[in-house]
Design an enzyme around this catalytic site. Structure first.
Site, PDB file in Angstrom:
ATOM      1  N   HIS A 159       0.773  -1.196   0.008  1.00 52.54           N
ATOM      2  CA  HIS A 159      -0.074   0.232  -0.215  1.00 52.54           C
ATOM      3  C   HIS A 159       0.734   1.089  -0.049  1.00 52.54           C
ATOM      4  O   HIS A 159       1.984   1.310   0.529  1.00 52.54           O
ATOM      5  CB  HIS A 159      -0.735  -0.081   1.255  1.00 52.54           C
ATOM      6  CG  HIS A 159      -1.759   1.028   1.297  1.00 52.54           C
ATOM      7  ND1 HIS A 159      -1.744   2.336   1.586  1.00 52.54           N
ATOM      8  CD2 HIS A 159      -3.193   1.103   0.943  1.00 52.54           C
ATOM      9  CE1 HIS A 159      -2.624   3.138   1.591  1.00 52.54           C
ATOM     10  NE2 HIS A 159      -3.619   2.334   1.275  1.00 52.54           N
ATOM     11  N   ASP A 282     -11.248   0.972  -0.379  1.00 52.42           N
ATOM     12  CA  ASP A 282     -10.467   2.028   0.175  1.00 52.42           C
ATOM     13  C   ASP A 282     -11.105   2.778   1.390  1.00 52.42           C
ATOM     14  O   ASP A 282     -10.728   4.002   1.458  1.00 52.42           O
ATOM     15  CB  ASP A 282      -9.762   2.879  -0.749  1.00 52.42           C
ATOM     16  CG  ASP A 282      -8.163   3.093  -0.334  1.00 52.42           C
ATOM     17  OD1 ASP A 282      -8.004   2.937   0.836  1.00 52.42           O
ATOM     18  OD2 ASP A 282      -7.527   3.706  -1.205  1.00 52.42           O
TER      19      ASP A 282
HETATM   20  C1  GRE Z   1      -5.020   5.590   1.864  1.00 53.71           C
HETATM   21  O1  GRE Z   1      -5.790   4.521   1.270  1.00 53.71           O
HETATM   22  O2  GRE Z   1      -4.435   5.139   2.644  1.00 53.71           O
HETATM   23  C2  GRE Z   1      -5.579   7.030   1.431  1.00 53.71           C
HETATM   24  C3  GRE Z   1      -4.969   7.911   2.327  1.00 53.71           C
HETATM   25  C4  GRE Z   1      -5.095   9.319   2.160  1.00 53.71           C
HETATM   26  C5  GRE Z   1      -5.910   9.597   0.896  1.00 53.71           C
HETATM   27  C6  GRE Z   1      -6.448   8.575   0.193  1.00 53.71           C
HETATM   28  C7  GRE Z   1      -6.524   7.091   0.503  1.00 53.71           C
HETATM   29  O3  GRE Z   1      -4.052   7.568   3.342  1.00 53.71           O
HETATM   30  O4  GRE Z   1      -6.871   6.373  -0.366  1.00 53.71           O
HETATM   31 ZN    ZN Z   2      -5.582   2.413   1.090  1.00 49.44          ZN
END
Ligand code: GRE
Ligand code: ZN
Length: 322
Positions: A159, A282
């Site tokens: 990620h 997400d």
């Molecule tokens: C995430 O998936 O961790 C994330 C963020 C900040 C903005 C968008 C996002 O940490 O998808």
């Molecule tokens: Zn994420």
């Protein structure tokens, strides 16, 4: 009418109070986000039910345990994972878990913690967020984690996190005050994680652990679109028998986290095949309803393919029991 397809989502984030106290986490300045990141019960389940998300594989938000000091990383990761295991135990039909790994200490500890999480706590893999105190995850020091993931037959989900400060300074800073998302979802996340994807292929880790399963979110961080060109350019260097594209297609899987585009999905299916693509939202950085609406009403796939994208591929890759 056919019943609603079962929906698994696997890039779904939360915040653990101990990590929140120790690390600057993405999203905490927004009270609506913070409230959802802190909730592993009623609010989360309500928003899943309202949208039609049946099952979330939970993971910490960025940068998770990838900024902890070396001397406490293992101990902190263990208690984070123990608390997450309790959440899954309370709602086994709704939640699964990706382990948080102590990647800022000896990788043997991270590999052991991955094994403990999979064999003792029932976790389905691990998620690693960005660089670990400045070091890209393809670095050889981390290979024991890949070795163990292969032995356990669980995927590693890479990620994004806020890019390295030098990248922010040179590439992003000029527009960051006016457009803070440029640092994360709009561009910063993508460039750093796509770079990681390329580095993983070049590093040799896929040859060392040929059965390793790597997941990238956000429809592969742009890499499916770039495969032909990256492959062509690297082939000109002429030192490697097997091409970039072939290696990427053997070991990588992608999710639709925060990227609900039929055109982009069609292209990914053409390049990678549907079997390597899994739906994700997400949450809570992206709310559930637009993801679920896309999944249930706007996808232009045949019903059997839709089932694979929404649950079948994840069930197989993660060996889910739901
Ligand atoms: C995430 O998936 O961790 C994330 C963020 C900040 C903005 C968008 C996002 O940490 O998808
Ligand atoms: Zn994420």
């Amino acid at each position: 009418m056919a019943s609603k397809p079962y929906i698994v989502a696997l890039e779904e984030h939360y915040h653990d109070p101990q990590i929140t106290a120790l690390t600057q986490l993405e999203g905490r300045k927004n009270p609506e986000l913070a409230k959802r990141l802190d909730d592993l019960g009623d609010l989360r389940l309500k928003e899943m039910d309202e949208a039609g998300i049946d099952y979330q594989v939970l993971s910490l938000g960025a940068p998770a345990t990838q900024r902890l000091p070396a001397d406490s990383a293992l101990q902190v990761a263990r208690s984070v994972n123990d608390r997450l295991a309790d959440v899954v135990k309370a709602h086994p039909k709704r939640f699964g878990a990706f382990a948080a790994l102590p990647t800022t200490t000896d990788a043997k500890h991270a590999a052991d913690e991955l094994e403990r999480c999979v064999t003792k706590l029932g976790f389905v893999g691990a998620m690693i967020h960005g660089l670990s105190n400045g070091v890209f995850p393809d670095d050889k020091r981390f290979w024991p984690i890949f070795e163990r993931a292969q032995a356990l037959d669980v995927p590693l989900y890479f990620h994004p996190a806020m890019p390295h400060p030098a990248v922010v300074e040179v590439y992003l800073k000029d527009y960051l005050a006016k457009h803070p998302s440029l640092g994360n979802a709009a561009w910063g996340f993508t460039i750093e994680t796509a770079t990681l994807g390329v580095r993983l292929v070049l590093s040799g880790v896929l040859e060392a652990y040929p059965k390793i399963k790597i997941i990238l979110g956000h429809l592969g961080e742009g890499l499916p679109f770039l495969l032909w060109r990256v492959n062509m350019a690297l082939a000109r260097d002429g030192k490697h028998a097997e091409g970039f594209r072939e290696k990427f297609l053997r070991n990588f899987y992608i999710t639709t986290s925060g990227f609900f585009s039929n055109n982009a999905l069609d292209y990914c299916i053409k390049e990678m095949g549907l079997d390597r693509i899994m739906f994700s939202v997400d949450y809570p950085f992206v709310p559930n309803p637009p993801g679920a609406k896309w999944a249930l009403e706007e996808l232009t796939l045949p019903a059997a393919d839709k089932e694979k994208l929404l649950n079948g591929n994840a069930r197989r890759l993660l060996k889910l029991k739901v």
